[in-house]
Design an enzyme around this catalytic site. Structure first.
Site, mmCIF file in Angstrom:
data_model
loop_
_atom_site.group_PDB
_atom_site.id
_atom_site.type_symbol
_atom_site.label_atom_id
_atom_site.label_comp_id
_atom_site.label_asym_id
_atom_site.label_seq_id
_atom_site.Cartn_x
_atom_site.Cartn_y
_atom_site.Cartn_z
ATOM 1 N N GLU A 172 0.834 -1.202 0.000
ATOM 2 C CA GLU A 172 0.000 0.000 0.000
ATOM 3 C C GLU A 172 0.873 1.259 0.000
ATOM 4 O O GLU A 172 0.560 2.242 -0.669
ATOM 5 C CB GLU A 172 -0.925 -0.031 1.222
ATOM 6 N N SER B 55 -7.222 2.118 -2.138
ATOM 7 C CA SER B 55 -6.047 1.301 -2.438
ATOM 8 C C SER B 55 -6.507 -0.067 -2.933
ATOM 9 O O SER B 55 -7.463 -0.641 -2.417
ATOM 10 C CB SER B 55 -5.212 1.124 -1.167
ATOM 11 N N GLU C 157 -16.124 -10.663 3.929
ATOM 12 C CA GLU C 157 -14.996 -10.440 3.024
ATOM 13 C C GLU C 157 -14.436 -11.772 2.509
ATOM 14 O O GLU C 157 -14.177 -11.929 1.313
ATOM 15 C CB GLU C 157 -13.887 -9.668 3.754
ATOM 16 N N CYS D 226 -8.059 -1.873 4.346
ATOM 17 C CA CYS D 226 -7.981 -3.049 5.237
ATOM 18 C C CYS D 226 -9.304 -3.369 5.900
ATOM 19 O O CYS D 226 -9.521 -4.487 6.333
ATOM 20 C CB CYS D 226 -6.971 -2.862 6.351
ATOM 21 N N LYS E 230 -15.302 -9.375 8.306
ATOM 22 C CA LYS E 230 -14.278 -10.247 7.710
ATOM 23 C C LYS E 230 -14.888 -11.552 7.220
ATOM 24 O O LYS E 230 -14.373 -12.183 6.306
ATOM 25 C CB LYS E 230 -13.182 -10.548 8.736
ATOM 26 N N GLU F 103 -14.492 -12.733 -5.381
ATOM 27 C CA GLU F 103 -13.168 -12.471 -5.970
ATOM 28 C C GLU F 103 -12.025 -12.966 -5.086
ATOM 29 O O GLU F 103 -10.878 -12.932 -5.507
ATOM 30 C CB GLU F 103 -13.014 -10.970 -6.278
ATOM 31 N N GLU G 207 2.110 1.745 -3.348
ATOM 32 C CA GLU G 207 1.017 2.208 -4.205
ATOM 33 C C GLU G 207 0.810 3.711 -4.014
ATOM 34 O O GLU G 207 0.627 4.449 -4.985
ATOM 35 C CB GLU G 207 -0.271 1.443 -3.872
ATOM 36 N N CYS H 91 -9.972 -1.455 14.738
ATOM 37 C CA CYS H 91 -10.305 -2.880 14.902
ATOM 38 C C CYS H 91 -10.452 -3.280 16.367
ATOM 39 O O CYS H 91 -11.164 -4.222 16.689
ATOM 40 C CB CYS H 91 -9.238 -3.748 14.267
#
Lengths: 165, 595
Positions: free
Chosen positions: B282, B329, B371, B309, B368, B376, B285, B525
């Protein structure tokens, strides 16, 4: 733009795009479309920038903001205790017989929806019902038959008139 | 302003005006029971379980919603109060599917506690549950919504509105039909829900719970053909102890590792490893985007760049700001980077076929779970992360296994993919990803460490709603000379309501940043939807303190110094943002309906 988008936009232009504009906009949609579809609520939410769930929450709170398709004539029979004591159940039985639907249903031709409602403020003249915006009081099964027949008749007449024209 | 004097249970107390009776009682260490009240939320005053008596007044007062006034004489435990509370609790129980012995929430249920405290017997009000039709929504991979257990306190509605500014839940219908509902009573996975689980953290009963995968994990552990790999997120180690009877703010990394081995995981690894990896990808990036914008003047480069994230944040921006998805990102979250590597690089290293690996993660997060189930997320050719457990579920498994957690000796993570830096640890706190990224990016550009005492970038730390920090870049290395004198503007937001404030400013052009960190949950988190219940500002502050202590005590503090990450690039990935990285570690996003 879809027809619904246009309708909601013009209502919002009229009533504003604030939280307090929500009710008049919803009423406006019901006036035109007889009920609030999912599409309508999403458009309203988008237009005044609030969550669609909250539009649904408000709509589902009010008895007169229908959230499912309604017939042309919405029959609401008062279900509260005074009308109950004056024979509301027999009135409903007669309506079910005349309209050939059960409470909560809409007739196949889309003409009539039969519902119960909370107090109409006509306790002294119970049993009472409301058809669209018109109250009917001191009901008897006979009277109900006449009212329904005349509404059906009106429709036939106006249909015939359209055909002649 | 003058203090207000009153007595509560005949004890004098003097408090600021505007203090509620509940807060004044708390000051005297008198506990008044509550249900709809929650410290993180506005007052609703709808459950009436916190009523108290004012001497001389007929009606009882809801203590959560009544401000103090001069000379009040309040009784919190009179017979009138007790009887009223008992009736309130009894009525709530009569509408609550009280299958407590089978309920996932069971001992965590606040209604059950009160019912037991107030000795609600069996023969009180009629049980109304069999007379009603309830919806139970099992269809989300993250959250189960069971209306039969809802007591309509509306903590969830307020959470979704105030903390997250989403409004996925609302109060629908009225009277006895009133219910907490999504749009048109659709299943949660079809509406704007981000799966953040903040409602789960605050629901007093079992009406909103995480979908648990405990039995699936036990089944996998007991399958001799399977190699079980587990990864644990940074914020789990500072909260797991709470769910196992320890106080808040203890770092239990070593005991957690020991417990995971005892449970039967074959490889006990660390998401922190891929947190470091995330920083490399990241961070590069970001530098690439800066170069694209400043040097190449490429109009297709999107700044500011935001972090990626937090899966709650990702789903939020997909719903709410789809036009800004190019600003996110493309780096996957540490969990998914880890998953992709486990079934490729790691499988190869330990000589196990990827189809025989079951990849489990322990996360402070309910989003999560969603996710890991995104279509994908099959970069390895398999489902990258098979099963996601929350901190709470891991605690439950440790209890089920009969492990005395506090007595465990500390153990170390396995290697490879078990070593991490302090920069990775702080991913668990709001501002942590920003700090970690700056520690690395600044050094890449200047060849020197960030100019902050002990590498502690304090301006991005703490629980303020939105934090801004500007870092001036000076004396760059030659290849980064285009950044000479540049001021890197950063912004950190936690909780989606705060994220919305920042994104609205960015969209309108009112604020211009280069890099924005967003975490969906309050505090980051460490306040995630999968963390031990209860949660409040004090508990979150304790966890945050623990995280920064862990960082300060780590021998390696910067992601790019992590020797295992360096080795991973040498052996496998070759270079940041390289071909392999794009294949395994980066992703794309989808536009979703706002409603």
């Amino acid at each position: 733009m879809t027809e619904m988008k246009n309708l909601v936009k013009s209502l919002a232009d009229n009533y504003g795009r604030y939280h307090e504009s929500l009710l008049p906009i919803l009423q406006g949609v019901v006036e035109k479309k007889r009920f609030l579809s999912e599409e309508a609520m999403v458009e309203v939410a988008r237009e005044i920038d609030i969550s669609a769930a909250h539009v649904f929450g408000t709509a589902s709170f009010y008895s007169f903001l229908n959230t499912s398709p309604m017939g042309e004539y919405v029959v609401r029979v008062c279900k509260t205790i005074t009308c109950m004591m004056h024979g509301k159940n027999l009135i409903i039985q007669e309506l079910e017989k005349q309209l050939k639907i059960k409470l909560g249903e809409t007739s196949h031709d889309g003409k009539f929806t039969l519902l119960e409602t909370n107090c109409l403020g006509q306790c002294h003249k119970g049993p009472a019902m409301l058809i669209n915006d018109t109250p009917y009081t001191n009901l008897t099964p006979d009277k109900v038959r006449d009212i329904i027949q005349s509404l059906k008749q009106n429709d036939l007449v106006s249909n015939a008139a359209t055909q002649v024209n | 302003m003058n203090n207000i004097n009153l007595t509560i249970d005949h004890i004098e107390v003097s408090v600021q005006p505007e203090t509620t009776l509940l807060e004044a009682a708390k000051k005297l260490k008198i506990k008044i029971p509550t249900l709809c009240y929650h410290e993180d939320l506005c007052v609703a005053g709808n459950c009436r379980v916190c009523v108290v008596e004012q001497v001389g007044a007929d009606r009882l007062l809801p203590s959560c919603a009544t401000p103090v006034s001069e000379g009040m004489e309040i009784l919190t435990n009179s017979l009138k109060v007790r009887n009223a509370r008992k009736s309130v609790i009894d009525l709530l129980v009569s509408e609550h599917r009280a299958d407590c012995t089978r309920c996932y929430k069971s001992e965590g249920c606040e209604l059950q506690h009160l019912s037991s405290e107030y000795l609600i017997g069996e023969d009180s009000f009629i049980d109304l549950v069999p007379l009603k039709e309830y919806t139970i929504d099992y269809f989300s991979p993250s959250i189960i919504k069971d209306d039969s257990k809802c007591i309509r306190c509306q903590r969830c509605v307020r959470t979704c509105d105030q903390l997250q500014d989403i409004g996925a839940l609302t109060v629908a219908y009225k009277g006895e039909e009133m219910k907490v509902s999504s749009f048109f009573e659709k299943p949660m996975y079809e509406v704007v829900c981000t799966n953040c689980g903040q409602c789960v953290n605050r629901c007093p009963t079992g009406a909103l719970i995480e979908r648990n995968y405990i039995d699936e994990v036990w089944t996998a552990i007991n399958n001799p053909k399977k190699h079980l790999v587990v990864q644990t997120a940074p914020a789990v180690r500072v909260a797991l102890g709470e769910a196992l009877g320890m106080e808040a703010g203890l770092v239990v990394t070593g005991k957690m590792v020991a417990a995971l081995r005892r449970l039967g995981f074959d490889s006990v690894l660390d998401t922190d490893f891929t947190a470091d990896l995330t920083i490399i990808e990241e961070g590069n990036e970001l530098l690439q985007r800066l170069k694209g914008a400043l040097v190449d003047k490429n109009p297709d480069v999107n700044l500011p760049m935001t972090t990626s994230c937090s899966p709650g944040w990702i789903k939020y921006i997909e719903h709410m700001y789809p036009e800004m998805l190019p600003n996110v990102s493309t780096a996957k979250s540490p969990q998914q980077m880890f998953g992709a590597l486990v079934k490729t690089y790691y499988a190869n290293k330990i000589k196990v076929e990827p189809e025989n690996i079951v990849s489990v993660s322990v996360m402070p997060c309910t989003a999560k779970k969603y996710e890991a189930n995104r279509p994908e997320m099959h970069a390895s050719g398999y489902k990258d992360v098979d099963l996601v457990l929350t901190t709470r579920e891991l605690a439950k498994m440790i209890q089920q296994a009969g492990i005395d957690f506090e007595a465990l000796e500390n153990e170390e993570f396995d290697s490879f993919m078990g070593t991490s830096s302090g920069a990775a640890v702080i991913f668990g706190a709001t501002g942590g990803v920003m700090e970690a990224a700056l520690r690395t990016a600044y050094e890449v550009v200047t060849g020197r460490e960030v100019p902050f005492d002990g590498l502690n970038i304090t301006p991005v730390r703490g629980m303020e709603e939105v934090k801004e920090a500007t870092i001036k870049i000076e004396d760059t290395l030659p290849e980064w000379s285009f950044l000479e004198g540049a001021e890197l503007k950063t912004c950190v937001a936690h909780g989606l309501a705060n994220a919305k404030k920042v994104m609205d400013k960015v969209r309108s052009g009112e604020a211009s940043y280069h890099f924005i960190e967003v975490m969906a949950c309050p505090g980051g988190c460490l306040g995630g939807g999968g963390q031990p219940i209860p949660t409040n500002a004090e508990i979150r502050a304790q966890r945050s303190k623990a995280i920064y202590e862990e960082d300060a005590g780590k021998p390696i503090r910067k992601s790019h110094d992590n020797p295992e990450v360096i080795k991973l690039y040498e052996e496998f990935l070759k270079e940041p943002l390289g071909h392999k990285s794009h294949e395994l570690l980066h992703t794309s996003y989808v536009e979703r309906n706002r409603y």
